[in-house]
Design a protein around this motif. Structure first.
Motif, short mmCIF file in Angstrom:
data_model
loop_
_atom_site.label_atom_id
_atom_site.label_comp_id
_atom_site.label_asym_id
_atom_site.label_seq_id
_atom_site.Cartn_x
_atom_site.Cartn_y
_atom_site.Cartn_z
N THR A 66 -35.95 -38.23 -8.51
CA THR A 66 -36.90 -38.69 -9.51
C THR A 66 -36.13 -39.50 -10.54
O THR A 66 -35.11 -39.04 -11.07
CB THR A 66 -37.60 -37.51 -10.21
OG1 THR A 66 -38.42 -36.82 -9.25
CG2 THR A 66 -38.48 -38.00 -11.35
N ALA A 124 -36.32 -41.20 -14.19
CA ALA A 124 -37.14 -40.96 -15.38
C ALA A 124 -36.66 -41.78 -16.57
O ALA A 124 -35.44 -41.92 -16.80
CB ALA A 124 -37.12 -39.48 -15.75
N HIS A 125 -37.61 -42.31 -17.31
CA HIS A 125 -37.31 -42.93 -18.60
C HIS A 125 -36.80 -41.85 -19.54
O HIS A 125 -37.15 -40.68 -19.41
CB HIS A 125 -38.60 -43.57 -19.15
CG HIS A 125 -38.39 -44.40 -20.36
ND1 HIS A 125 -38.38 -43.87 -21.64
CD2 HIS A 125 -38.20 -45.75 -20.50
CE1 HIS A 125 -38.20 -44.84 -22.51
NE2 HIS A 125 -38.09 -45.99 -21.85
N SER A 147 -33.32 -43.66 -15.94
CA SER A 147 -33.71 -45.05 -15.75
C SER A 147 -32.65 -45.97 -16.35
O SER A 147 -32.30 -45.83 -17.53
CB SER A 147 -35.06 -45.32 -16.43
OG SER A 147 -35.38 -46.69 -16.38
N THR A 186 -41.08 -49.79 -13.07
CA THR A 186 -42.05 -48.96 -13.78
C THR A 186 -41.39 -47.97 -14.73
O THR A 186 -41.81 -47.82 -15.88
CB THR A 186 -42.93 -48.18 -12.79
OG1 THR A 186 -42.10 -47.51 -11.83
CG2 THR A 186 -43.90 -49.10 -12.07
N HIS A 187 -40.34 -47.28 -14.23
CA HIS A 187 -39.75 -46.23 -15.06
C HIS A 187 -39.05 -46.78 -16.29
O HIS A 187 -38.83 -46.04 -17.25
CB HIS A 187 -38.80 -45.36 -14.24
CG HIS A 187 -37.82 -46.13 -13.41
ND1 HIS A 187 -36.70 -46.72 -13.93
CD2 HIS A 187 -37.79 -46.39 -12.08
CE1 HIS A 187 -36.01 -47.32 -12.96
NE2 HIS A 187 -36.67 -47.15 -11.82
N ARG A 188 -38.69 -48.05 -16.30
CA ARG A 188 -38.10 -48.66 -17.48
C ARG A 188 -39.15 -49.31 -18.36
O ARG A 188 -39.31 -48.97 -19.54
CB ARG A 188 -37.05 -49.70 -17.04
CG ARG A 188 -36.51 -50.63 -18.13
CD ARG A 188 -36.07 -49.91 -19.39
NE ARG A 188 -35.24 -48.75 -19.15
CZ ARG A 188 -35.03 -47.78 -20.04
NH1 ARG A 188 -35.59 -47.85 -21.24
NH2 ARG A 188 -34.27 -46.74 -19.76
N ALA A 236 -42.85 -42.05 -18.14
CA ALA A 236 -42.75 -42.84 -16.91
C ALA A 236 -41.75 -42.23 -15.94
O ALA A 236 -40.57 -42.07 -16.27
CB ALA A 236 -42.36 -44.27 -17.24
N LEU A 237 -42.25 -41.90 -14.72
CA LEU A 237 -41.43 -41.32 -13.67
C LEU A 237 -41.62 -42.11 -12.38
O LEU A 237 -42.69 -42.68 -12.15
CB LEU A 237 -41.83 -39.86 -13.40
CG LEU A 237 -41.91 -38.88 -14.58
CD1 LEU A 237 -42.45 -37.54 -14.09
CD2 LEU A 237 -40.54 -38.70 -15.21
N LEU A 238 -40.60 -42.10 -11.53
CA LEU A 238 -40.69 -42.68 -10.19
C LEU A 238 -40.04 -41.71 -9.22
O LEU A 238 -38.95 -41.21 -9.48
CB LEU A 238 -40.00 -44.04 -10.14
CG LEU A 238 -39.99 -44.79 -8.81
CD1 LEU A 238 -40.00 -46.31 -9.05
CD2 LEU A 238 -38.78 -44.43 -7.95
#
Length: 375
Positions: A227, A229-230, A256, A264-266, A276-278
């Motif tokens: 995962t 994550a920001h 991130s 997206t996560h950034r 924001a997670l990926l």
């Protein structure tokens, strides 16, 4: 030209015409194919991304947003499936979520095909399947696209030599059609940037609490079963990762990168208030060490080339079983969503209460197939 010479030329032209006709028919069928996506009982409404960027209205890039709204107000979650349509577990996890989940408190927004244009073609020279098929518990066959990592060039052409992101960052020109390099987007930019802008604006205007972007990656890629994550989402991500690990589901946590823009996560973490997670899960059909790329590989994750690579210590995933089936990969995504919702609830006054999400254990049980969870 003598008769001996023009007869072979005519034959070659006829063969070329037949081949071209078959290719054209396949292209048109792929372009116009409508997937079997149904609305689950928990879906309370739908809208399209063009509500947040009118430039998308009437284009192939417009996408449906499924809304699962509880009777009580609370936190909200956006799940992005299909950012890269050649990574099918993200797409299928989003579909299973909207077809099975019921929200009691708060709201879940699901976009199953966020880069809708990229579903309408395949990557050249990859030998990929056009579609993947599942048999439901009622015996129905449901068919879904196996698409491309990037927006269809028919919708956005030509690629520049260098893609310059709105931040000033420069990348290879082909990345201009990679949705996960285009955030936060540009309202009247390329069609890929327009989609990114619509998602960003939607998150801003709806004040969505948490966003999870679903991906797959090659088993030899270091950021795998992970995962990303920001920094603003690290407390939620770390708790969710810990709970996944305690359940025996391998999951690492990656920060991130601050200097890598467009993802997206950034960008969603920087430009909106969302957490924001990926998520990445390992998939042999994504890698460069694979053998034949066909529907069987996509669904079963069985590849003798990866068995050799695993024995040589070249992989970042456990491939001791000789397979990474789509049930396992989708199960990882859905269990991750469950755990990050639980972590959000433990870190926020606003709650998100949801039932019916298929779990990792349910999807990976003996004799179970993904089609059993499709309507």
């Amino acid at each position: 030209m003598t008769k001996k010479k023009w007869i072979p030329a005519v034959i070659i032209l006829a063969i070329a015409a037949v081949v071209g006709g078959v290719a054209a028919a396949s292209f048109i069928a792929k372009r116009n194919f409508v997937e079997d996506i149904y609305e689950g009982e928990g879906v309370t409404s739908t809208f399209t991304l063009s509500e947040y960027n009118e430039n998308l209205e009437g284009t192939v890039a417009d996408a449906t947003v499924y809304v699962l709204q509880g009777e009580e107000e609370g936190a909200s979650l956006l799940v992005l499936g299909g950012t890269h349509p050649n990574e099918p577990s993200g797409h299928m996890a989003a579909i299973l979520l909207e077809e099975n989940a019921t929200v009691e408190v708060g709201t879940i927004y699901v976009i199953t095909n966020v880069n809708n244009s990229a579903f309408t073609h395949n990557d050249p020279l990859e030998g990929s399947p056009q579609y993947i098929n599942f048999t439901t518990s009622t015996g129905e066959t449901r068919t879904f696209h196996y698409g491309s990592r990037a927006t269809n060039p028919i919708d956005q052409w030509p690629d520049p030599d260098i893609y310059t992101h709105s931040s000033g960052q420069t990348l290879s020109g082909s990345e201009t059609r990679n949705l996960n390099r285009c955030y936060p987007g540009i309202e009247d930019g390329t069609i890929t940037e327009q989609v990114a802008y619509a998602v960003t604006t939607m998150i801003q205007e709806l004040d969505i609490t948490m966003t999870i972007d679903l991906h797959e990656s090659s088993p030899e890629y270091s950021v795998n079963n992970a995962t990303v994550a920001h920094e603003n989402a690290m407390s939620i991500a770390s708790e969710g990762v810990l709970n996944l690990q305690l359940e025996g589901i391998s999951m690492s946590l990656e920060p991130s990168p601050v200097s890598l823009h467009g993802l997206t996560h950034r960008e969603l973490g920087d430009f909106t208030n969302t957490y924001a997670l990926l998520m990445e899960t390992g998939n042999p059909s994504q890698g460069r060490l694979r053998g034949a790329t066909n529907e069987e590989l996509v669904l079963t994750g069985e590849d003798p080339c990866y068995e050799i690579a695993y024995d040589l210590g070249l992989l970042y995933v456990d491939y001791s079983s000789g397979s990474l089936p789509i049930e396992t990969r989708v199960g990882r995504h859905l269990q991750g969503i469950i755990e990050y919702i639980n972590a959000l609830n433990n870190n926020s006054e606003d709650q998100l209460v949801v039932t019916g999400i298929p779990t990792y254990d349910e999807l990976t049980a003996d004799g179970v197939s993904l089609g059993d969870f499709l309507l």
